[in-house]
Design an enzyme around this catalytic site. Sequence first.
Site, short mmCIF file in Angstrom:
data_model
loop_
_atom_site.label_atom_id
_atom_site.label_comp_id
_atom_site.label_asym_id
_atom_site.label_seq_id
_atom_site.Cartn_x
_atom_site.Cartn_y
_atom_site.Cartn_z
N SER A 39 0.80 -1.23 0.00
CA SER A 39 0.00 0.00 0.00
C SER A 39 0.83 1.28 0.00
O SER A 39 0.31 2.34 -0.30
CB SER A 39 -0.91 0.01 1.22
OG SER A 39 -0.15 -0.21 2.39
N ASP A 325 -3.08 7.67 8.36
CA ASP A 325 -4.01 6.82 9.09
C ASP A 325 -3.20 5.95 10.05
O ASP A 325 -2.03 6.22 10.30
CB ASP A 325 -4.91 6.01 8.14
CG ASP A 325 -4.13 5.05 7.25
OD1 ASP A 325 -2.94 4.79 7.53
OD2 ASP A 325 -4.71 4.54 6.28
N HIS A 328 -0.32 4.29 7.52
CA HIS A 328 0.35 4.86 6.34
C HIS A 328 0.82 6.30 6.55
O HIS A 328 0.14 7.08 7.22
CB HIS A 328 -0.61 4.83 5.15
CG HIS A 328 -1.11 3.46 4.83
ND1 HIS A 328 -2.38 3.04 5.15
CD2 HIS A 328 -0.49 2.40 4.26
CE1 HIS A 328 -2.52 1.78 4.77
NE2 HIS A 328 -1.39 1.37 4.24
#
Length: 360
Positions: A39, A325, A328
């Site tokens: 991600s 978040d 990340h």
Amino acid sequence: MVSRTVMKSSLLFLCFFIFFTLQLLEAQKPPAVYVFGDSLVDVGNNNYLPFSVEKAILPHYGIDFPTKKPTGRFTNGKNAADLIAEKLGLPTSPPYLSLLSKVHNSNKNMSFVSGVNFASGGAGIFNASDKGFMQSIPLQKQVDYYSQVHETLRQQVGASSLEKHLSKSIFIVVIGGNDIFGYFDSKDLQKKNTPQQYAVSMASTLKLQLQRLYNNGAKKFEVAGVGPIGCCPAYRLKNKTECVSAANDLSAKYNEALQTMLKEWQLEKRDISYSYFDTYAALQDLIYNSTSYGACCGLGELNAQIPCLPISSICSNRQDHVFWDAFHPTEAASRIFVDEIFKGPSKFISPINMEQLLAI
Ligand SMILES: *[C@@H]1O[C@H](CO)[C@@H](O)[C@H](O)[C@H]1NC(C)=O
Ligand SMILES: *[C@@H]1O[C@H](CO)[C@@H](O)[C@H](O)[C@H]1NC(C)=O
Ligand SMILES: *[C@@H]1O[C@H](CO)[C@@H](O)[C@H](O)[C@H]1NC(C)=O
Ligand SMILES: *[C@@H]1O[C@H](CO)[C@@H](O)[C@H](O)[C@H]1NC(C)=O
């Protein structure tokens, strides 16, 4: 008079010389960038996975992206894949699965010319690090996809010009974090492997995939280690807002194993070059210097108890936050990392930085 003229013209010559040298340096742009990983560098592949719930498709993801909309990137704006492309003067390599779906819809013409991004949120080095089933594209599958791209390109441009193209291209690999989460989520893995065994096994499994990329033309690698996983807001919740040391220890062990593997691999294959980014040191540096180590978007303690969802609160000073978040980094943090990747000192990037990798 004469000597003055001579001096003037030699000065002029010097200026031109410097100018053209700078131009040459500027022109060190790779033909393409191929991206593998999780991600941290996914630019939308997961949007095309029908069964995946790991998708960044709801607000407030993308709030600082040029379109102000969620795009599948797991951050507020651009991620490291975008920022590296930006610095290289290339468009962001498109998500592989978006190209496939265009093929289905249109005229079977795939254009991979300036690179492809295979990265997928939730992906690990091990297939089993995919939480649940078919939530992400594990590394091995990403490399399978690359092999298909390689075959298509070979048919389009021929073997020898493809070889030249790929030998100048940059292969970015950002993976490993999900394997570390996977270890701490599984009592079974912890019983079967000591942290040291697990770290070494991650590195040797990664090597198999790097080797497959090499067998299909890759020569220049930018490889990132993992950050101090125990310091992400989701883990800090577990230890009264302090970093979880076991997770940091495993992260450090993996980074050690990764660097050893890369060094040995380069001794075996003289024609590869790589640049290793010490995400651990770089992120730790940012965290130490920052006043906020919680998430920007989320709810509850550290904004990390409830994920970043449309109902979540969101910080206004996103420039100053390290974490977007619970897992990340913000675009601002990624921008600092990418600057360090290009020009950074060996404290963060070794044995060479991206600028040196490009110049080879
Ligand atoms: C495919 O696209 C490329 C670049 O977009 C173009 O140069 C090429 O002619 C196209 N090939 C076909 C078969 O349409
Ligand atoms: C991982 O999954 C791929 C399919 O994507 C499969 O071919 C491969 O055998 C699996 N690897 C391991 C080590 O289980
Ligand atoms: C919790 O944080 C403290 C202080 O940093 C550290 O000494 C301790 O080892 C941590 N505990 C765990 C379980 O990680
Ligand atoms: C963090 O602080 C250290 C020590 O003050 C400094 O050397 C370093 O440049 C800072 N890093 C960033 C990214 O601001």
